[in-house]
Design an enzyme around this catalytic site. Sequence first.
Site, short mmCIF file in Angstrom:
data_model
loop_
_atom_site.label_atom_id
_atom_site.label_comp_id
_atom_site.label_asym_id
_atom_site.label_seq_id
_atom_site.Cartn_x
_atom_site.Cartn_y
_atom_site.Cartn_z
N CYS A 53 35.38 62.71 51.91
CA CYS A 53 34.84 64.05 52.10
C CYS A 53 35.35 64.70 53.39
CB CYS A 53 33.31 64.01 52.13
SG CYS A 53 32.55 65.61 51.81
N ASP A 74 21.72 60.08 51.69
CA ASP A 74 22.29 60.21 53.02
C ASP A 74 21.23 59.87 54.06
OD1 ASP A 74 24.15 60.72 54.97
OD2 ASP A 74 24.44 62.83 54.48
#
Length: 203
Positions: A7, A128
Site C-alpha cells: 500500500c 488495523d
Amino acid sequence: MTKIKICGLTRIEDIEAVNIALPDYIGFVFVEGRKRTVSSESALSLKKCLNKKIKAVGVFLDNDIKYIEKICNNDIIDIVQLHGSEDEEYISKLKSRVDIPVIKAVSVKSGEDILSAQNLSADYLLFDTYKKGIIGGTGESFDWKMIPKIDKPFFLAGGLNEDNIDEALKYGAYALDVSSGAETDGKKDLKKIINIVRKVRGD
C-alpha cells in the site's frame, strides 16, 4: 494461499518495483494530508503502467460517495477501501453505485470490534491497529491473538514487515497489507517488496 497488498504507492518507481515483485494488490491513498497521498490524476497515470495482474485498491476516509464513484468510473481502482467512520448505510449506498468490491477497515481495540464488523455488507474487512487520534498508518501492530474466527475474509494491516510476516501468516488472513514495512527512508524498496512477497507465497 494468503494474498499480499503493498500500500501507499506514489511514484513510477514504486509501480516498476511491484511489476517485478507481482503482489496481488497495491494501494493508492486518496486521503488528504497523508505523506503517501496521491491525486486522482497521478493515480490514473500510475495505474496505466501497472501490470494487469495486480489489482489497485483506493484508500478513502469519510469521502463523499460521488468522489469515490468518479474514481471508480475512471478505471483508476479495482477495489474500494474505506478507512474512516463509514457505517452500514454508507457502505450499502456505495455498493449500490459502484460495481467493484469494498473493503471496510476496522481499528481493533478488542475482538468485539471484529465480531460486530462482520455484519457489515462490505466484501472484505481490514483489521488495523487502534491508536487514539490516528486512523491508519500507525506503523504499529496490534495483538493478533484478539482476532476471533470469522467467516468474512479479511486483510491484516498495521506494522507488518519482513520480520513479522511469518507470524502474521498464522492468523488466517485473506491478505496481508504492508506499507511502511516495504520502505527504506520513506520510499518503497524493491528488495523489501520482493522479500515480503516471497515470504507470503512461501518461495
